[in-house]
Design a protein around this motif. Sequence first.
Motif, PDB file in Angstrom:
ATOM      1  N   THR A 248      50.333  58.782 -48.609  1.00 46.20           N
ATOM      2  CA  THR A 248      49.157  58.635 -47.764  1.00 46.20           C
ATOM      3  C   THR A 248      49.340  57.460 -46.820  1.00 46.20           C
ATOM      4  O   THR A 248      49.543  56.324 -47.280  1.00 46.20           O
ATOM      5  CB  THR A 248      47.889  58.397 -48.616  1.00 46.20           C
ATOM      6  N   THR A 251      44.824  53.982 -44.567  1.00 45.69           N
ATOM      7  CA  THR A 251      43.570  54.408 -43.948  1.00 45.69           C
ATOM      8  C   THR A 251      42.948  53.296 -43.100  1.00 45.69           C
ATOM      9  O   THR A 251      41.953  53.533 -42.406  1.00 45.69           O
ATOM     10  CB  THR A 251      42.560  54.838 -45.038  1.00 45.69           C
ATOM     11  N   TRP A 257      46.045  58.259 -37.928  1.00 42.11           N
ATOM     12  CA  TRP A 257      45.222  59.425 -38.238  1.00 42.11           C
ATOM     13  C   TRP A 257      44.745  60.134 -36.974  1.00 42.11           C
ATOM     14  O   TRP A 257      44.650  59.542 -35.901  1.00 42.11           O
ATOM     15  CB  TRP A 257      44.005  59.017 -39.077  1.00 42.11           C
ATOM     16  N   GLY A 279      42.909  67.892 -42.629  1.00 38.58           N
ATOM     17  CA  GLY A 279      43.564  66.602 -42.514  1.00 38.58           C
ATOM     18  C   GLY A 279      44.677  66.593 -41.468  1.00 38.58           C
ATOM     19  O   GLY A 279      45.492  67.519 -41.416  1.00 38.58           O
ATOM     20  N   ILE A 281      47.527  63.774 -39.408  1.00 41.38           N
ATOM     21  CA  ILE A 281      48.084  62.443 -39.208  1.00 41.38           C
ATOM     22  C   ILE A 281      48.972  62.457 -37.969  1.00 41.38           C
ATOM     23  O   ILE A 281      49.320  63.526 -37.447  1.00 41.38           O
ATOM     24  CB  ILE A 281      48.892  61.962 -40.436  1.00 41.38           C
ATOM     25  N   GLY A 285      51.943  57.741 -38.391  1.00 40.36           N
ATOM     26  CA  GLY A 285      51.481  57.780 -39.773  1.00 40.36           C
ATOM     27  C   GLY A 285      52.513  58.404 -40.693  1.00 40.36           C
ATOM     28  O   GLY A 285      52.697  57.968 -41.845  1.00 40.36           O
TER      29      GLY A 285
END
Length: 633
Positions: A248, A251, A257, A279, A281, A285
């Motif tokens: 991940t 954030t 993102w 989702g 990215i 990212g």
Amino acid sequence: MEVRAPTVRPMTSGAFKQTDVGMIPMDWIVKSAKQIAEPVRGGSPRPAGDPRFFNGQFMPWLTVASLTNVPQSQLVVSETASSLTEEGTNYSRTLQPGTLIIANSGATLGVAKILGIKCCANDGIAALLRLDQDVCPKYLAYFINTQTKMLREVVATGNGQPNLNTALIGDLKFPLPPSRKEQEAIAETLSDADALIESLSQLLTKKRQIKQGAMQELLTGKKRLPGFVDSWGSVTIGSFTDCTAGGTPSTNIETYWGGDIPWMSSGDLHLKHVKDIEGRITDEGLRSSSTKWIPVGCVLIGLAGQGKTRGTVAMNHVPLCTNQSIAAIFPVDSYDSLFLYFNLESRYEELRELSAGDGGRGGLNLSLIRNLAVPMPCLIEQREIARVLADIDSDVASVEEKLAKARDIKQGMMQALLTGRIRLVQPASSVIQLLTKPAPIRPSSAQATHNWQINEAVVIGVLAQRFGSEKMPLGRKRRVKLTYLLHRHAEGRAEGYLKNAAGPYNPNTKYKGPEQIALKNGYVRALRNEKYEGFVAGEKIEQAQRYFEQWYGEAALAWLERFHYRKTEELELLATVDMAMVDLAASGELTDVASVKRIIAAHPEWLPKLSRELFSDERIAATIAECRTILGG
């Protein structure tokens, strides 16, 4: 079919009024529960569990806890799990069939049902007794069930255990249609929706049981498909492929993102067959984290979580990235990925028991997955088993989709019917009788000088000129609907049209001359390109236009322009509803949603329309209003 939120026509201030329960029709009223009934609570014998009172056989015993087992789509309570003794009934409250009850505490707080049996109720259940005769209890129950969230979060009192007392219930306000007949019509329509939901729920349960049984037999070799007799081996996943986990991006860094790279979290595993995810990215990212692209056809497993996620299996049908809580087992040529997917899906509980932590509180990891043993039939048998299970899976998914759609439709119906935005029983002042044979808009002596075939050929030519193009010629389905609507507008009737699956259809235009005359006279020419087939204007279209203006006038051409950018399916809805309205007017009946649906349901070729979102109650109601405006008003 894509499920959309129902479209509701805007309310007008002249027809509606603002009240404590929101906007409602002018002829509706608002009353509180205590104005139309006596709110009471049930009673529970004490002490709880005393054999003098409980586990008897004298009177069914309804508790608030038992209401959790009644499906949301089942409005009527027809049985209980236990009964009281005769002595126990002396310390409770006996309720009669038809009584409206409301759960006033517990997990079902704010949920209303109707009793289908005589029973005693405990003190977690309230009831409305001595209900006014002009009020339908089922209507009230459906309205209360739209207020459940508000009752739980706003109205109910109590610190640890929220509770609805009879005073709070008595203050609950209801929007009431002016007649019990209209209330009953609303309740009956919603009851039909509930019946559909319940039947689909039962069908889904059956389909899932069939799938479970098939997996247990086919994936273990207990049952073999015809033509396969060789024994199976057993291998570990790590012996024929590898697996990986993702990551991940931070954030806290906005630039990671909202890009174009699909990124899947473990919460998306419930999709099962992953074809799209929300989702996203960015490339930055992707580079900044341990997530990575995985190819199509990976078997995905949830690695962590105490909820349902850990052990959940899915498969991706598009390339994507995942977070660190998903393991992706790479596809290989030597082992069928879909067979592996079904095998691991059938072992959900086993996967959840596997753990790298103490007492099963940890999660799965890549090492555990690599060491997991799976059966090894020959590759052809793997594929055949996967094909059979995929067909069953498709059946399950189809019913799930229908059930979700049915629930969405019912939700939209409740929002519209219980606020009066859609009326099933029209107020007398708003009912407009549709004339079946009004006088023509402009009498024309010229119309007597040509026959029907020539008239229709001219109409076909003008429609092709107005609605067809080299890129998109005018197809027959669209043209027939436009012709029908033109005749209804200009002449007040459309003769020769039959109730066809695609809507009103006149076969005579194809088989009795008009199309051939239009082609022969040069009003149209046939065109087929890579995508479409139909008519475009021919070299003598000006002649057809002159005839059309003589017979119908320029105003008719202007009237037709309103349909220029309407979809063909919208024209189908408009023509179908109008034809049903004509039938109703001919028999002297009033036009409303229920009567139009009844006409549609009465014809075998039209009946399937009612299962389409296009023919939802709200779309039909809106179309009735449009027909009255442009054709019947």
